[in-house]
Scaffold this active site. Structure first.
Site, PDB file in Angstrom:
ATOM      1  N   HIS A 140     110.738  29.936  38.405  1.00  0.00           N
ATOM      2  CA  HIS A 140     111.248  30.862  39.399  1.00  0.00           C
ATOM      3  C   HIS A 140     110.749  30.465  40.779  1.00  0.00           C
ATOM      4  O   HIS A 140     109.853  29.635  40.908  1.00  0.00           O
ATOM      5  CB  HIS A 140     110.832  32.306  39.088  1.00  0.00           C
ATOM      6  CG  HIS A 140     109.360  32.550  39.183  1.00  0.00           C
ATOM      7  ND1 HIS A 140     108.490  32.228  38.172  1.00  0.00           N
ATOM      8  CD2 HIS A 140     108.599  33.055  40.179  1.00  0.00           C
ATOM      9  CE1 HIS A 140     107.257  32.557  38.526  1.00  0.00           C
ATOM     10  NE2 HIS A 140     107.297  33.050  39.752  1.00  0.00           N
ATOM     11  N   ASP A 189      97.743  29.605  39.368  1.00  0.00           N
ATOM     12  CA  ASP A 189      98.808  30.543  39.047  1.00  0.00           C
ATOM     13  C   ASP A 189      98.708  30.816  37.542  1.00  0.00           C
ATOM     14  O   ASP A 189      97.790  30.316  36.880  1.00  0.00           O
ATOM     15  CB  ASP A 189     100.162  29.934  39.434  1.00  0.00           C
ATOM     16  CG  ASP A 189     101.256  30.972  39.614  1.00  0.00           C
ATOM     17  OD1 ASP A 189     101.026  32.172  39.357  1.00  0.00           O
ATOM     18  OD2 ASP A 189     102.371  30.575  40.014  1.00  0.00           O
ATOM     19  N   HIS A 215      98.312  34.391  41.375  1.00  0.00           N
ATOM     20  CA  HIS A 215      99.442  34.963  40.616  1.00  0.00           C
ATOM     21  C   HIS A 215      99.628  36.448  40.906  1.00  0.00           C
ATOM     22  O   HIS A 215      98.668  37.232  40.848  1.00  0.00           O
ATOM     23  CB  HIS A 215      99.221  34.772  39.115  1.00  0.00           C
ATOM     24  CG  HIS A 215     100.243  35.479  38.278  1.00  0.00           C
ATOM     25  ND1 HIS A 215     101.525  34.993  38.138  1.00  0.00           N
ATOM     26  CD2 HIS A 215     100.186  36.632  37.575  1.00  0.00           C
ATOM     27  CE1 HIS A 215     102.215  35.829  37.365  1.00  0.00           C
ATOM     28  NE2 HIS A 215     101.423  36.831  37.014  1.00  0.00           N
ATOM     29  N   GLU A 239     101.827  31.271  35.228  1.00  0.00           N
ATOM     30  CA  GLU A 239     102.967  30.907  34.380  1.00  0.00           C
ATOM     31  C   GLU A 239     102.807  29.562  33.687  1.00  0.00           C
ATOM     32  O   GLU A 239     103.358  29.348  32.609  1.00  0.00           O
ATOM     33  CB  GLU A 239     104.264  30.902  35.198  1.00  0.00           C
ATOM     34  CG  GLU A 239     104.701  32.268  35.648  1.00  0.00           C
ATOM     35  CD  GLU A 239     104.089  32.704  36.986  1.00  0.00           C
ATOM     36  OE1 GLU A 239     103.056  32.134  37.390  1.00  0.00           O
ATOM     37  OE2 GLU A 239     104.663  33.617  37.600  1.00  0.00           O
ATOM     38  N   HIS A 286     104.307  26.892  38.068  1.00  0.00           N
ATOM     39  CA  HIS A 286     105.581  26.864  37.346  1.00  0.00           C
ATOM     40  C   HIS A 286     106.604  26.077  38.157  1.00  0.00           C
ATOM     41  O   HIS A 286     106.421  25.840  39.349  1.00  0.00           O
ATOM     42  CB  HIS A 286     106.085  28.292  37.115  1.00  0.00           C
ATOM     43  CG  HIS A 286     106.090  29.103  38.382  1.00  0.00           C
ATOM     44  ND1 HIS A 286     107.108  29.048  39.301  1.00  0.00           N
ATOM     45  CD2 HIS A 286     105.158  29.935  38.899  1.00  0.00           C
ATOM     46  CE1 HIS A 286     106.824  29.842  40.309  1.00  0.00           C
ATOM     47  NE2 HIS A 286     105.635  30.387  40.103  1.00  0.00           N
TER      48      HIS A 286
HETATM   49 ZN   LIG Z   1     102.567  33.365  39.108  1.00  0.00          ZN
END
Ligand SMILES: [Zn+2]
Length: 125
Positions: free
Chosen positions: A115, A8, A60, A10, A104
């Site tokens: 999130h 990902d 992502h 973040e 994240h």
């Molecule tokens: Zn992401």
């Protein structure tokens, strides 16, 4: 040893703002380089540790963030969407190791860009 990587954006080092994680953002191109660098470090480490193969899933947003021409060519890449298993696309019982990079924290949890996204996979519905 077969290695699976899902990456990902973040949680990648050096990324901390929305501008950096949204395609079209001023900081997004730099984030692509940072993400690709983290991917390459993991791929290199996997092969140094004895991996026979590495499969990496770009996980992502649009799932097309890694810079293909800068990614270690020893790895096979899954990119784009939709994906049946979304951020875990391509993982199987044949993998000996799974790495989840750049992730994240969940919404409401402490962490950079924390999130939670609605599940997009339909495999387990
Ligand atoms: Zn992401």
């Amino acid at each position: 040893m077969r290695v699976y990587i899902s990456i990902d954006m973040e949680g990648v080092g050096g990324i901390a703002t929305m501008d950096q994680i949204v395609r079209g953002g001023h900081g997004y191109p730099r984030s692509q380089r940072l993400m690709t660098g983290e991917a390459n470090a993991a791929i290199e480490g996997a092969f140094e540790a004895g991996a026979d193969s590495v499969l990496i899933n770009d996980s992502h947003g649009t799932m097309d963030n890694l810079l293909h021409d800068e990614l270690d060519p020893r790895a096979r890449l899954i990119f784009g969407s939709p994906k049946l298993d979304c951020m875990a696309e391509g993982i199987s019982a044949e993998h000996d190791v799974a790495m989840f990079l750049g992730y994240h924290a969940a919404a409401g949890s402490p962490g950079v860009l924390a999130h939670t996204s609605p599940r997009t996979s339909t495999r387990y519905d």
